[in-house]
Design a protein around this motif. Structure first.
Motif, PDB file in Angstrom:
ATOM      1  N   GLY A 231     -92.195  24.537   0.298  1.00  0.00           N
ATOM      2  CA  GLY A 231     -91.410  24.687  -0.922  1.00  0.00           C
ATOM      3  C   GLY A 231     -89.923  24.833  -0.664  1.00  0.00           C
ATOM      4  N   ALA A 232     -89.533  25.206   0.568  1.00  0.00           N
ATOM      5  CA  ALA A 232     -88.112  25.334   0.902  1.00  0.00           C
ATOM      6  C   ALA A 232     -87.509  23.947   1.074  1.00  0.00           C
ATOM      7  CB  ALA A 232     -87.954  26.140   2.179  1.00  0.00           C
ATOM      8  N   MET A 233     -86.254  23.790   0.656  1.00  0.00           N
ATOM      9  CA  MET A 233     -85.564  22.509   0.843  1.00  0.00           C
ATOM     10  C   MET A 233     -85.263  22.326   2.323  1.00  0.00           C
ATOM     11  SD  MET A 233     -85.453  20.940  -1.960  1.00  0.00           S
ATOM     12  CE  MET A 233     -84.313  19.615  -1.661  1.00  0.00           C
ATOM     13  N   VAL A 234     -85.670  21.169   2.861  1.00  0.00           N
ATOM     14  CA  VAL A 234     -85.473  20.905   4.284  1.00  0.00           C
ATOM     15  C   VAL A 234     -84.830  19.540   4.485  1.00  0.00           C
ATOM     16  CG1 VAL A 234     -87.376  22.378   5.050  1.00  0.00           C
ATOM     17  CG2 VAL A 234     -87.824  19.974   4.515  1.00  0.00           C
ATOM     18  N   ASP A 235     -84.174  19.389   5.611  1.00  0.00           N
ATOM     19  CA  ASP A 235     -83.563  18.118   5.994  1.00  0.00           C
ATOM     20  C   ASP A 235     -84.604  17.231   6.659  1.00  0.00           C
ATOM     21  OD1 ASP A 235     -80.977  18.798   5.103  1.00  0.00           O
ATOM     22  OD2 ASP A 235     -80.602  19.935   6.951  1.00  0.00           O
ATOM     23  N   PRO A 236     -84.319  15.941   6.768  1.00  0.00           N
ATOM     24  CA  PRO A 236     -85.252  15.049   7.460  1.00  0.00           C
ATOM     25  C   PRO A 236     -85.459  15.512   8.907  1.00  0.00           C
ATOM     26  CG  PRO A 236     -83.578  13.780   6.301  1.00  0.00           C
ATOM     27  CD  PRO A 236     -83.182  15.219   6.204  1.00  0.00           C
ATOM     28  N   GLY A 237     -86.678  15.302   9.401  1.00  0.00           N
ATOM     29  CA  GLY A 237     -86.975  15.678  10.773  1.00  0.00           C
ATOM     30  C   GLY A 237     -88.458  15.905  10.967  1.00  0.00           C
ATOM     31  N   THR A 238     -88.810  16.400  12.138  1.00  0.00           N
ATOM     32  CA  THR A 238     -90.199  16.678  12.474  1.00  0.00           C
ATOM     33  C   THR A 238     -90.446  18.169  12.307  1.00  0.00           C
ATOM     34  OG1 THR A 238     -90.201  14.861  14.050  1.00  0.00           O
ATOM     35  CG2 THR A 238     -91.948  16.500  14.268  1.00  0.00           C
TER      36      THR A 238
ATOM     37  N   PRO B 257     -93.457  19.982   2.102  1.00  0.00           N
ATOM     38  CA  PRO B 257     -94.856  19.970   1.656  1.00  0.00           C
ATOM     39  C   PRO B 257     -95.737  20.695   2.676  1.00  0.00           C
ATOM     40  CG  PRO B 257     -94.311  17.867   2.633  1.00  0.00           C
ATOM     41  CD  PRO B 257     -93.053  18.687   2.657  1.00  0.00           C
ATOM     42  N   PRO B 258     -96.970  21.048   2.287  1.00  0.00           N
ATOM     43  CA  PRO B 258     -97.880  21.661   3.263  1.00  0.00           C
ATOM     44  C   PRO B 258     -98.255  20.663   4.359  1.00  0.00           C
ATOM     45  CG  PRO B 258     -98.856  21.618   1.049  1.00  0.00           C
ATOM     46  CD  PRO B 258     -97.530  20.947   0.966  1.00  0.00           C
ATOM     47  N   CYS B 259     -98.837  21.150   5.425  1.00  0.00           N
ATOM     48  CA  CYS B 259     -99.265  20.312   6.546  1.00  0.00           C
ATOM     49  C   CYS B 259    -100.210  19.215   6.042  1.00  0.00           C
ATOM     50  CB  CYS B 259     -99.964  21.171   7.600  1.00  0.00           C
ATOM     51  SG  CYS B 259    -100.609  20.207   8.990  1.00  0.00           S
ATOM     52  N   GLU B 260     -99.972  17.991   6.535  1.00  0.00           N
ATOM     53  CA  GLU B 260    -100.815  16.852   6.140  1.00  0.00           C
ATOM     54  C   GLU B 260    -102.265  17.025   6.593  1.00  0.00           C
ATOM     55  OE1 GLU B 260     -98.779  13.852   8.366  1.00  0.00           O
ATOM     56  OE2 GLU B 260     -97.167  13.655   6.902  1.00  0.00           O
ATOM     57  N   ILE B 261    -102.495  17.762   7.654  1.00  0.00           N
ATOM     58  CA  ILE B 261    -103.830  17.900   8.230  1.00  0.00           C
ATOM     59  C   ILE B 261    -104.567  19.129   7.676  1.00  0.00           C
ATOM     60  CG2 ILE B 261    -105.147  18.153  10.382  1.00  0.00           C
ATOM     61  CD1 ILE B 261    -103.673  15.438  10.084  1.00  0.00           C
TER      62      ILE B 261
ATOM     63  N   HIS C 113    -103.077  21.699   5.651  1.00  0.00           N
ATOM     64  CA  HIS C 113    -102.463  22.226   4.420  1.00  0.00           C
ATOM     65  C   HIS C 113    -101.903  23.637   4.586  1.00  0.00           C
ATOM     66  CE1 HIS C 113    -104.016  18.669   2.550  1.00  0.00           C
ATOM     67  NE2 HIS C 113    -105.226  18.974   2.994  1.00  0.00           N
ATOM     68  N   TYR C 114    -101.573  24.009   5.823  1.00  0.00           N
ATOM     69  CA  TYR C 114    -100.959  25.311   6.099  1.00  0.00           C
ATOM     70  C   TYR C 114     -99.528  25.297   5.589  1.00  0.00           C
ATOM     71  CZ  TYR C 114    -100.004  29.581   8.823  1.00  0.00           C
ATOM     72  OH  TYR C 114     -99.689  30.852   9.209  1.00  0.00           O
ATOM     73  N   GLY C 115     -98.974  26.441   5.277  1.00  0.00           N
ATOM     74  CA  GLY C 115     -97.670  26.496   4.632  1.00  0.00           C
ATOM     75  C   GLY C 115     -96.517  26.967   5.478  1.00  0.00           C
ATOM     76  N   LEU C 116     -96.656  27.005   6.802  1.00  0.00           N
ATOM     77  CA  LEU C 116     -95.562  27.448   7.654  1.00  0.00           C
ATOM     78  C   LEU C 116     -95.333  26.428   8.758  1.00  0.00           C
ATOM     79  CD1 LEU C 116     -93.553  29.755   8.168  1.00  0.00           C
ATOM     80  CD2 LEU C 116     -95.279  30.828   9.614  1.00  0.00           C
ATOM     81  N   MET C 117     -94.089  25.926   8.819  1.00  0.00           N
ATOM     82  CA  MET C 117     -93.740  24.890   9.796  1.00  0.00           C
ATOM     83  C   MET C 117     -92.581  25.381  10.655  1.00  0.00           C
ATOM     84  SD  MET C 117     -95.423  22.050   8.722  1.00  0.00           S
ATOM     85  CE  MET C 117     -96.205  21.496   7.228  1.00  0.00           C
ATOM     86  N   SER C 118     -92.402  24.685  11.772  1.00  0.00           N
ATOM     87  CA  SER C 118     -91.324  25.034  12.689  1.00  0.00           C
ATOM     88  C   SER C 118     -90.601  23.778  13.150  1.00  0.00           C
ATOM     89  CB  SER C 118     -91.904  25.765  13.901  1.00  0.00           C
ATOM     90  OG  SER C 118     -90.958  25.819  14.943  1.00  0.00           O
ATOM     91  N   THR C 119     -89.296  23.898  13.368  1.00  0.00           N
ATOM     92  CA  THR C 119     -88.526  22.821  13.984  1.00  0.00           C
ATOM     93  C   THR C 119     -88.252  23.159  15.443  1.00  0.00           C
ATOM     94  OG1 THR C 119     -86.498  23.857  13.188  1.00  0.00           O
ATOM     95  CG2 THR C 119     -87.405  22.057  11.863  1.00  0.00           C
ATOM     96  N   HIS C 120     -88.854  24.246  15.917  1.00  0.00           N
ATOM     97  CA  HIS C 120     -88.654  24.715  17.293  1.00  0.00           C
ATOM     98  C   HIS C 120     -89.284  23.735  18.278  1.00  0.00           C
ATOM     99  CE1 HIS C 120     -88.005  27.538  20.517  1.00  0.00           C
ATOM    100  NE2 HIS C 120     -89.284  27.530  20.828  1.00  0.00           N
ATOM    101  N   ASP C 121     -88.544  23.367  19.305  1.00  0.00           N
ATOM    102  CA  ASP C 121     -89.029  22.441  20.323  1.00  0.00           C
ATOM    103  C   ASP C 121     -89.597  23.266  21.471  1.00  0.00           C
ATOM    104  OD1 ASP C 121     -89.559  20.142  21.750  1.00  0.00           O
ATOM    105  OD2 ASP C 121     -87.500  19.913  22.456  1.00  0.00           O
ATOM    106  N   ASP C 122     -90.894  23.402  21.551  1.00  0.00           N
ATOM    107  CA  ASP C 122     -91.560  24.211  22.571  1.00  0.00           C
ATOM    108  C   ASP C 122     -91.724  23.384  23.845  1.00  0.00           C
ATOM    109  OD1 ASP C 122     -92.954  26.016  24.044  1.00  0.00           O
ATOM    110  OD2 ASP C 122     -94.736  26.038  22.767  1.00  0.00           O
TER     111      ASP C 122
END
Length: 145
Positions: free
Chosen positions: A98-105, A124-128, A130-139
């Motif tokens: 639901g947060a506004m995000v820029d293009p990216g992975t 949006p939620p995860c395509e696989i 449907h979890y609601g927390l994402m990260s742009t962190h490169d592990d």
């Protein structure tokens, strides 16, 4: 035969000397307190006079200063939380659906799927899963070359 001075005389001299020392210390302390009070009274008087003369400037510019201070406090709080908790993913790189995000992975924090966002939009939620927390962190620790 010469008589040694009595113990009571020596004790009374020590008591009198200690009393004089304590009185001197008290006077010195009170003088310092008076000087500090005068100094801070002058400082506060100057500050109050400046605000009185420039209150309109403080009001006009105050909102921007408060916002800038809030941003600095937020950044400092994030840093503290990340380092105190040894977060594997820095909080500033976590994004909620639901947060506004820029293009990216955006990496799903549940299943690990990489969700590709192509335009600036609400996350949006995860395509696989449907979890609601994402990260742009490169592990880098989980990647193999």
């Amino acid at each position: 035969m010469k008589k040694d001075p009595s113990k009571s005389e020596t004790d009374s001299n020590l008591v009198e000397e200690a009393r004089k020392t304590l009185l001197g210390a008290k006077d010195w302390f009170l003088e310092d307190v008076a000087l500090m009070k005068a100094y801070w009274h002058d400082k506060m008087g100057y500050t109050e006079a400046w605000i009185e003369a420039n209150w309109h400037y403080v009001l006009d510019e105050g909102h921007e200063l408060v916002e800038e201070l809030d941003e600095k406090e937020d950044a400092a709080l994030l840093w503290l939380i990340n380092h105190a908790n040894n977060n594997p993913v820095p909080l500033e790189e976590c994004h909620v659906v639901g947060a506004m995000v820029d293009p990216g992975t955006y990496h799903c924090m549940s299943c690990g799927h990489d969700n590709l966002i192509e335009t600036k939009q609400a996350l949006p939620p995860c395509e696989i899963c449907h979890y609601g927390l994402m990260s742009t962190h490169d592990d880098q620790t989980n990647k193999t070359e």
